[in-house]
Design an enzyme around this catalytic site. Structure first.
Site, short mmCIF file in Angstrom:
data_model
loop_
_atom_site.label_atom_id
_atom_site.label_comp_id
_atom_site.label_asym_id
_atom_site.label_seq_id
_atom_site.Cartn_x
_atom_site.Cartn_y
_atom_site.Cartn_z
N ASP A 127 0.86 -1.17 0.00
CA ASP A 127 0.00 0.00 0.00
C ASP A 127 0.90 1.23 0.00
O ASP A 127 2.13 1.11 0.14
CB ASP A 127 -0.88 -0.03 1.26
CG ASP A 127 -1.66 1.25 1.46
OD1 ASP A 127 -2.36 1.68 0.52
OD2 ASP A 127 -1.57 1.85 2.55
N ALA A 140 -0.04 5.30 1.38
CA ALA A 140 -0.15 6.13 2.58
C ALA A 140 -0.35 5.30 3.84
O ALA A 140 -1.24 4.46 3.91
CB ALA A 140 -1.29 7.13 2.42
N LYS A 192 -11.56 6.68 -2.58
CA LYS A 192 -12.05 7.79 -1.76
C LYS A 192 -13.56 8.03 -1.88
O LYS A 192 -14.21 8.38 -0.89
CB LYS A 192 -11.26 9.06 -2.09
CG LYS A 192 -9.77 8.94 -1.84
CD LYS A 192 -9.46 8.28 -0.49
CE LYS A 192 -7.98 8.07 -0.29
NZ LYS A 192 -7.67 7.03 0.72
N ASP A 203 -1.52 -1.14 6.03
CA ASP A 203 -1.69 -0.57 7.36
C ASP A 203 -3.13 -0.46 7.81
O ASP A 203 -3.39 0.02 8.91
CB ASP A 203 -1.04 0.82 7.43
CG ASP A 203 -1.80 1.84 6.57
OD1 ASP A 203 -1.86 1.65 5.34
OD2 ASP A 203 -2.34 2.82 7.12
#
Length: 265
Positions: A10, A12, A51, A181
């Site tokens: 991934d 960010a 998003k 994450d």
């Protein structure tokens, strides 16, 4: 390496933007402009999704939905909210492209282990142009970057992972380790059939900047880390590491274990 052939990262919160801070403020500001108050916890819960899907998911949360009253939220409304979110995010996205501590060295070591590198992201292609440019200046420049726009749907669907695997030239999927994450990263990895590894510190799930993390007492830090580890495991992580710096050693260990007896995910 005898068994593993590739690693799928991934962006960010995993390899760049410690704490995955860039999107959070933009989401919260966008909702505030609409007169909707959202918490940090609500904002981070869908992190890792495309998003616009992130916004859809937030709008369905009880605490947010209750603020809508009788107001009807149409797809046009959601599209407009996403456009405003993007406007807010683009203002500062370039400031959040620095690799997390240890990421560049870890990736270089993994490449030296003859493993292919691929990446997927919840950002759009235009967002990634900014992030990639900023990260490349600091030494992190993977060639393979797949967005939801490239495949039609983002996490938790496995399509980005499949597209990245094709570009990496790696199959079957259990020769790949997915590293991320967020809960959505873990679901993406498991849905794709890849070995799936979560990271604690620097993650969106941990939710703090590096400075804020360092200012925690040891007790608070370990307690928060334990909660993150539990969430990632519940979401499907095969293993959870504290930091990305631990990843090369773990990959060597995992490859040794798997090479002794082939195990399917």
């Amino acid at each position: 390496m005898k068994y593993l052939q590739g690693v799928l990262f991934d962006w960010a919160g995993t390899t760049v933007d410690y704490g995955c801070m860039a999107p959070v403020g933009s989401f919260m500001d966008m909702f505030a402009e609409k007169g909707i108050q959202v918490s940090m916890e609500e904002t981070r819960q869908p992190m890792g999704m495309a998003k616009i899907d992130h916004i859809r998911t937030m709008l369905e949360m009880p605490g947010i939905y209750s603020q809508l009253g009788n107001q009807k939220i149409s797809e046009k409304d959601i599209t407009e909210m996403n456009e405003r979110f993007e406007q807010l995010l683009f203002k500062n996205l370039g400031d959040y492209a620095d690799p997390v501590p240890g990421a560049v060295a870890a990736v270089e070591e993994i490449i030296d282990m003859d493993l292919k590198i691929g990446t997927t992201t919840g950002y759009t292609r235009d967002m990634m142009k900014i992030v990639q440019a900023g990260a490349a200046e600091k030494g992190y420049a993977p060639d393979i970057v797949i967005t939801a726009e490239d495949v039609g749907a983002g996490r938790p669907f496995p399509w980005m992972a499949y597209a990245a695997a094709m570009k990496m030239g790696v199959y079957p999927m259990n020769r790949i380790v997915k590293v991320g994450d967020t809960v959505m990263d873990m679901k993406e990895g498991r849905n794709a059939g890849a070995w799936t590894v979560g990271l604690v510190y620097g993650s969106s799930e941990f939710g703090l900047t590096q400075t804020e993390t360092e200012q925690l007492s040891e007790q608070d830090r370990l307690s928060r880390a334990a909660e993150v580890r539990e969430r990632l495991i519940e979401a499907g992580a095969h293993h959870v590491l504290d930091t990305i710096a631990e990843l090369p050693a773990y990959l060597k260990e995992l490859d040794h274990q798997l090479s002794q007896q082939e195990v399917l995910v």
